[in-house]
Design an enzyme around this catalytic site. Sequence first.
Site, PDB file in Angstrom:
ATOM      1  N   ASP A  84       0.850  -1.194   0.000  1.00  0.00           N
ATOM      2  CA  ASP A  84       0.000   0.000   0.000  1.00  0.00           C
ATOM      3  C   ASP A  84       0.891   1.251   0.000  1.00  0.00           C
ATOM      4  O   ASP A  84       1.783   1.375   0.853  1.00  0.00           O
ATOM      5  CB  ASP A  84      -0.865  -0.048   1.282  1.00  0.00           C
ATOM      6  CG  ASP A  84      -1.945   1.010   1.313  1.00  0.00           C
ATOM      7  OD1 ASP A  84      -2.420   1.427   0.235  1.00  0.00           O
ATOM      8  OD2 ASP A  84      -2.335   1.410   2.436  1.00  0.00           O
ATOM      9  N   GLU A 135      -1.022   5.952  -8.610  1.00  0.00           N
ATOM     10  CA  GLU A 135      -1.861   7.075  -8.160  1.00  0.00           C
ATOM     11  C   GLU A 135      -1.405   8.407  -8.760  1.00  0.00           C
ATOM     12  O   GLU A 135      -0.221   8.685  -8.859  1.00  0.00           O
ATOM     13  CB  GLU A 135      -1.791   7.146  -6.628  1.00  0.00           C
ATOM     14  CG  GLU A 135      -2.512   8.347  -6.030  1.00  0.00           C
ATOM     15  CD  GLU A 135      -2.499   8.339  -4.493  1.00  0.00           C
ATOM     16  OE1 GLU A 135      -2.564   7.251  -3.889  1.00  0.00           O
ATOM     17  OE2 GLU A 135      -2.426   9.431  -3.917  1.00  0.00           O
ATOM     18  N   GLY A 208      -8.999   5.737   1.656  1.00  0.00           N
ATOM     19  CA  GLY A 208      -9.670   6.463   2.736  1.00  0.00           C
ATOM     20  C   GLY A 208     -11.093   5.984   2.950  1.00  0.00           C
ATOM     21  O   GLY A 208     -12.011   6.787   3.175  1.00  0.00           O
ATOM     22  N   GLY A 209     -11.295   4.670   2.882  1.00  0.00           N
ATOM     23  CA  GLY A 209     -12.652   4.118   2.982  1.00  0.00           C
ATOM     24  C   GLY A 209     -13.321   4.312   4.340  1.00  0.00           C
ATOM     25  O   GLY A 209     -14.550   4.278   4.435  1.00  0.00           O
ATOM     26  N   ASN A 231      -8.598   1.021   6.601  1.00  0.00           N
ATOM     27  CA  ASN A 231      -7.541   0.804   7.582  1.00  0.00           C
ATOM     28  C   ASN A 231      -7.959   1.342   8.954  1.00  0.00           C
ATOM     29  O   ASN A 231      -8.128   0.589   9.917  1.00  0.00           O
ATOM     30  CB  ASN A 231      -6.245   1.488   7.089  1.00  0.00           C
ATOM     31  CG  ASN A 231      -5.078   1.236   8.008  1.00  0.00           C
ATOM     32  OD1 ASN A 231      -5.119   0.327   8.831  1.00  0.00           O
ATOM     33  ND2 ASN A 231      -4.040   2.036   7.895  1.00  0.00           N
TER      34      ASN A 231
HETATM   35  P1  13P Z   1      -8.463   4.702   5.958  1.00  0.00           P
HETATM   36  O1  13P Z   1      -7.399   4.538   6.984  1.00  0.00           O
HETATM   37  O2  13P Z   1      -9.016   6.092   5.949  1.00  0.00           O
HETATM   38  O3  13P Z   1      -9.509   3.664   6.034  1.00  0.00           O
HETATM   39  O4  13P Z   1      -7.738   4.565   4.526  1.00  0.00           O
HETATM   40  C1  13P Z   1      -7.069   3.401   4.212  1.00  0.00           C
HETATM   41  C2  13P Z   1      -6.326   3.527   2.944  1.00  0.00           C
HETATM   42  O5  13P Z   1      -6.717   4.222   2.033  1.00  0.00           O
HETATM   43  C3  13P Z   1      -5.080   2.752   2.794  1.00  0.00           C
HETATM   44  O6  13P Z   1      -4.415   3.066   1.618  1.00  0.00           O
END
Ligand code: 13P
Length: 289
Positions: A84, A135, A208-209, A231
């Site tokens: 990631d 990205e 950023g889910g 995450n």
């Molecule tokens: P969050 O921590 O906001 O869920 O985002 C996770 C993410 O996008 C990892 O690349």
Amino acid sequence: MLVNAKEMLEKAYEHGYGIGQFNINNLEWTKAILEACQEKNTAVILGVSEGAKKYMGGFNVVAQMVKAMDKDLGITVPVALHLDHGSYDAAKEAIEAGFTSVMFDGSSLPLDENLEKTREIVELAHSKNISVEAEVGGIGGEEDGVTSQGELANPEECKQLVDCGIDFLAAGIGNIHGVYPKDWKGLNFDRLEEIKEAVGKIPMVLHGGTGIPEEQVKKAIELGVSKININTECQIAFTKATREYFEEEKDKLSKGYDPRKVLKPGFEAIKDIVKQKVDFFDGANSADK
Ligand code: 13P
């Protein structure tokens, strides 16, 4: 056996559901996510940031642990092990260590350099059957001490990145990592549509889910997002459950100090979150599709 993330995401794109990327930090995290996805019968992407890799000891530790766990737990749903937000060097190291998918994040570099390095990573990764995410337009918020400005990615730049041969695209559409501020304006669907128009048929990634309202996630999936990264939400759930364990003084009960007991509520909390998310993404039983 671990697989790359290309096929599972193309299938999700085609059928209109989402696949979760859940970030891992240790053995408990990995086991909770694998068990939850096996129970939900969905493919899954295990995300590993460079910070998490460092915490666990290195890319080899992570790759060997995940492979062994996938085997010993008898996991049959497709599992991809994905770097990631990797730097150029980290992407190469992850490939070497046996990751099956990598994100090269050159979004903070000048565009030409981002494109050139993405092409190099694609060539190397594809020669080993490893999928690549890249990205443009930073995702806002803070991750592993790196803060990029939240922006709306430029559709033309997205197209140039896709032309480098990547398998799935991360592009800012107003999303940010971590907890969303109270005055957050929500995802920018107009921009998502413009990007989709420019790049054509390629699965897109929503970083950023954590904390994006369910109806916005669903709409994003309808508009071509196939991978949703989560995450922070697992971290918050784990910490809350662990705090409750101590607040209720369960550590003082018979052998309550046993780490396997201490970590259990957090483990179950992660499992619950992952299952909820799979349902949100309409991914339950998608492994059979
Ligand atoms: P969050 O921590 O906001 O869920 O985002 C996770 C993410 O996008 C990892 O690349």
